[in-house]
Write a protein that holds these residues in place. Structure first.
Motif, short mmCIF file in Angstrom:
data_model
loop_
_atom_site.label_atom_id
_atom_site.label_comp_id
_atom_site.label_asym_id
_atom_site.label_seq_id
_atom_site.Cartn_x
_atom_site.Cartn_y
_atom_site.Cartn_z
N UNK A 13 0.87 -1.18 0.00
CA UNK A 13 0.00 0.00 0.00
C UNK A 13 0.91 1.23 0.00
N UNK A 14 1.02 1.86 -1.16
CA UNK A 14 2.03 2.90 -1.37
C UNK A 14 1.98 4.02 -0.33
N UNK A 15 0.81 4.57 0.02
CA UNK A 15 0.83 5.68 0.99
C UNK A 15 1.42 5.28 2.35
N UNK A 16 1.24 4.01 2.72
CA UNK A 16 1.83 3.55 3.99
C UNK A 16 3.34 3.42 3.85
N UNK A 17 3.80 2.80 2.76
CA UNK A 17 5.24 2.65 2.55
C UNK A 17 5.91 4.02 2.48
N UNK A 18 5.26 4.96 1.79
CA UNK A 18 5.85 6.31 1.64
C UNK A 18 5.88 7.05 2.98
N UNK A 19 4.91 6.76 3.83
CA UNK A 19 4.88 7.41 5.15
C UNK A 19 6.09 7.01 5.98
N UNK A 20 6.58 5.81 5.74
CA UNK A 20 7.63 5.27 6.60
C UNK A 20 8.99 5.93 6.36
N UNK A 21 9.19 6.49 5.17
CA UNK A 21 10.52 7.04 4.85
C UNK A 21 10.89 8.17 5.82
N UNK A 22 10.07 9.24 5.92
CA UNK A 22 10.42 10.28 6.90
C UNK A 22 10.28 9.80 8.34
N UNK A 23 9.35 8.90 8.59
CA UNK A 23 9.18 8.42 9.97
C UNK A 23 10.43 7.67 10.44
N UNK A 24 11.02 6.88 9.56
CA UNK A 24 12.23 6.15 9.95
C UNK A 24 13.38 7.10 10.25
N UNK A 25 13.48 8.17 9.44
CA UNK A 25 14.55 9.16 9.69
C UNK A 25 14.37 9.78 11.07
N UNK A 26 13.14 10.14 11.37
CA UNK A 26 12.86 10.79 12.66
C UNK A 26 13.07 9.80 13.81
N UNK A 27 12.65 8.56 13.60
CA UNK A 27 12.76 7.56 14.65
C UNK A 27 14.22 7.31 15.00
N UNK A 28 15.10 7.44 14.01
CA UNK A 28 16.52 7.16 14.29
C UNK A 28 17.05 8.14 15.34
N UNK A 29 16.53 9.38 15.35
CA UNK A 29 16.95 10.32 16.38
C UNK A 29 16.48 9.86 17.76
N UNK A 30 15.28 9.26 17.80
CA UNK A 30 14.72 8.87 19.09
C UNK A 30 15.55 7.76 19.72
N UNK A 31 15.85 6.73 18.92
CA UNK A 31 16.61 5.65 19.54
C UNK A 31 18.06 6.06 19.75
N UNK A 32 18.53 7.02 18.91
CA UNK A 32 19.87 7.57 19.15
C UNK A 32 19.90 8.32 20.47
N UNK A 33 18.82 9.00 20.79
CA UNK A 33 18.72 9.71 22.07
C UNK A 33 18.85 8.72 23.22
N UNK A 34 18.18 7.59 23.09
CA UNK A 34 18.25 6.58 24.14
C UNK A 34 19.65 6.00 24.26
N UNK A 35 20.24 5.63 23.14
CA UNK A 35 21.56 5.01 23.16
C UNK A 35 22.60 5.99 23.72
N UNK A 36 22.53 7.22 23.23
CA UNK A 36 23.49 8.24 23.66
C UNK A 36 23.30 8.55 25.15
N UNK A 37 22.05 8.64 25.57
CA UNK A 37 21.78 8.93 26.99
C UNK A 37 22.33 7.84 27.88
N UNK A 38 22.13 6.60 27.50
CA UNK A 38 22.63 5.49 28.33
C UNK A 38 24.16 5.48 28.34
N UNK A 39 24.77 5.78 27.22
CA UNK A 39 26.25 5.82 27.18
C UNK A 39 26.78 6.94 28.09
N UNK A 40 26.10 8.07 28.07
CA UNK A 40 26.54 9.19 28.94
C UNK A 40 26.36 8.81 30.41
#
Lengths: 380, 271
Positions: free
Chosen positions: A191-218
């Protein structure tokens, strides 16, 4: 209930009005959140063809009525509803953290995580209202009616509370990482609109889990919070993240793959044909490997003489699948009932642990390493 | 693992029966999806008759075991393994059982604790009222996706419940939908919170039991509606008059009318 069923929504603008009411209702009156300009974003498709399942090779569907099987249409609606539910739930879980932010950097990171999670929910509702007619309008409204803090969200992890900033970093590290897996699997959707939605969402999500990983390392590098507490919060969230992948031998996952709605995490790199009965398990295994690698990486920051952090066994404290309601220790050994109750009390955060961690975070302003040169310690 | 065909010696009932203050609670219990077989239908039939004959039972609540399914309908594995003649008799018996439920002059409430699809909805449609657990699942008649039709009364009862065109559209697409949408269609009368769902349904059901209500009147209203709707108006009105006459001779009608005249709260006995 905030939104009465009598106030039914007819358009996306109606839904946006309700979304603003929801924000106020859960106490999101912070300027960073109020001023954010929400918009639906659609990225490019990897290809115009459905990549797997019974409709492989056909053009991706642009409209719901092009999906040829009613069951697939229903399943698609469900996938979007569940994804949207997690997005709004996570904001509800994190809504009380602003007051305890250790630095201005962390406060801004929290604001970004929360606004982007809201945008993801906004995006899912854009799909629901744009493609699913009356049923979509009902579901989009209900996404704003359920509350995590009333245990009304659809998945267990999203009814747990996020109690403090150690909890937050653990949550974003492990639960948002699960989110990355789910978004990646949906990015292969026919379903193209769902697949297309995921592209920017994945970029944004990477910051979220990066926040978690970075926070735990600090936190680990700073060494002020005892590792035993950190491990307890790992034990709290990782089993729920395992649950989020769904039941073993799931027929829903089987059909979703067959209908081309949700692919494998490694769909583009896995040359083997999919084992349709093991889709959830196989995604869970990949997640386990990734999480385990990250925990080993954290362990390299811990002085040699200290005990190390570990990944709870996949059988521990599970509520979904073949290990649900069974009594296994955090290292995977079967336990008797009384022993298990004692074990849970010993390895999961208890009220006394929460009090101790909260006291520690309040008393020691340097419990976390500053974030680079630009970080400013503050009392916010 | 769901039962496909139960051995002759099986003693575990697939429909559990318990009574609670004038309410019979019938629970379809064959995990994971409470799908029904001939054996479950026989157990359901027996439970309906037990509730019917018990003068201490005024309302029947029908639900599914667990939190995920009310019932996903007929057991497809069973249907795939039995000969066509067995399937025919299986459907006939299921129809007879549901008609027995429908014709019993005691109010029957379906407590939809989870997914209610296919034959599960057909069972619920034979109940008088349907109360759903919030966000607990989907509802619908997707039989067409298997190449068959809803053959346990679904084509008839759904059309009677929500009208021909809407019922037809739902059955030919096979769409499953939320309990909220079902409520808008009038298919589900109310949605209760997830927490303590069954106790809430029982609280709701108690209003129809003595001393709160004259349960014989409740049962005869049901009978007048269920049967009256299927016959010409003149006959239906005749049925209504006869049922009313029966009630006029009941102790509860005497109590109800007297209490009203004396401006006191009536105490009904179900007699």
């Amino acid at each position: 209930m905030l939104v009465k069923r009598a106030n039914k929504i007819a358009t996306f603008d109606d839904w946006v009005d309700l979304f603003r009411v929801w924000q106020s209702d859960i106490g999101l009156d912070y300027p960073e959140l109020k001023q954010y300009q929400f918009e639906a974003k659609y990225g490019p498709l990897h290809s115009n063809e459905i990549e797997f399942g019974a409709y492989r090779g056909q053009n991706r569907w642009q409209r719901i009525r092009q999906v040829p099987d009613q069951r697939a249409q229903d399943a698609l609606l469900n996938l979007i509803v569940y994804q949207g539910d997690t997005e709004f739930a996570s904001v509800e879980q994190q809504r009380n953290l602003f007051a305890g932010a250790p630095t201005e950097y962390d406060r801004k990171a929290l604001a970004r995580v929360m606004t982007e999670e809201m945008r993801h929910g906004y995006q899912m509702c854009h799909l629901l209202l744009g493609h699913f007619g009356h049923a979509g309008r009902i579901e989009a409204q209900k996404l704003l009616e359920r509350r995590a803090f009333n245990s009304e969200r659809l998945l267990g992890s999203f009814n747990e509370s996020v109690e403090n900033w150690l909890d937050f970093y653990t949550y974003t590290q492990f639960i948002d990482r699960d989110g990355k897996f789910q978004l990646q699997m949906l990015s292969h959707s026919g379903f193209a609109p769902l697949a297309q939605s995921m592209v920017p969402m994945l970029k944004e999500e990477s910051f979220h889990l990066g926040t978690g990983n970075d926070g735990l390392r600090r936190i680990v590098r700073r060494g002020r919070i005892p590792l035993a507490y950190i491990q307890k919060y790992f034990n709290k969230w990782i089993p729920t993240a395992f649950d989020l992948f769904g039941t073993d031998f799931s027929s829903s996952a089987h059909w979703a793959y067959l209908w081309g709605l949700k692919g494998r995490y490694d769909e583009h790199t896995n040359a083997q044909s999919a084992d349709l009965d093991m889709l959830n398990d196989s995604a869970r295994n990949l997640y386990y490997q990734e999480v385990n690698g990250l925990i080993q990486s954290l362990n390299r920051l811990i002085p040699a003489e200290q005990p190390k952090l570990y990944t709870p066994d996949v059988k521990f404290n599970r509520h979904i699948g073949q290990f649900a309601a069974q009594r296994f220790s955090v290292t995977g050994e079967p336990l008797e009932e009384a022993e298990y109750a004692r074990h849970l009390a010993a390895v999961l955060p208890q009220p006394a642990d929460r009090t101790a961690v909260n006291a520690l975070l309040a008393a020691d302003k340097e419990w976390i390493e500053p974030k680079g040169a630009e970080a400013k310690w503050s009392q916010v | 693992m769901a039962t496909v065909t139960a051995p002759e010696t099986a003693t575990q009932k697939l429909v559990q029966y318990r009574a609670d203050g004038g309410i019979a609670i019938l629970t379809m219990a064959d995990p994971p999806a409470n799908t029904y077989t001939y054996e479950m239908m026989r157990d359901l039939d027996e439970a309906i008759l037990r509730a019917r004959f018990d003068d201490g039972i005024h309302v029947v609540v029908l639900t599914g075991a667990g939190e995920k399914f009310f019932s996903a309908g007929a057991n497809i594995r069973m249907l795939a393994t039995v000969p066509p003649q067995f399937k025919y008799y299986f459907c006939l018996h299921a129809n007879e059982t549901l008609q027995r439920l429908e014709q019993t002059p005691k109010l029957v409430i379906a407590a939809l604790n989870g997914h209610t699809v296919g034959g599960g909805l057909e069972i619920a449609l034979a109940c008088d009222l349907r109360i759903a657990r919030r966000d607990a699942g989907k509802i619908g008649l997707p039989e067409v996706t298997l190449g068959v039709l809803p053959g346990t009364g679904g084509t008839q009862r759904l059309a009677r419940a929500i009208g021909k065109a809407r019922a037809l559209e739902l059955m030919v697409t096979g769409r499953t939908f939320s309990f909220d949408e079902a409520q808008e269609l009038g298919l589900v009368q109310d949605i209760f919170d997830r927490q303590d769902f069954l106790p809430q349904v029982l609280d709701y059901a108690r209003q129809f039991c003595p001393p709160n209500k004259a349960s014989r009147a409740v049962g005869r209203i049901k009978r007048a509606v269920q049967t009256g709707a299927e016959v010409p108006l003149a006959e239906a009105l005749g049925l209504e008059r006869e049922l009313q006459q029966l009630l006029f001779t009941s102790e509860d009608a005497h109590e109800g009318l007297t209490a009203y005249a004396e401006k006191r709260q009536a105490k009904f006995k179900g007699k």
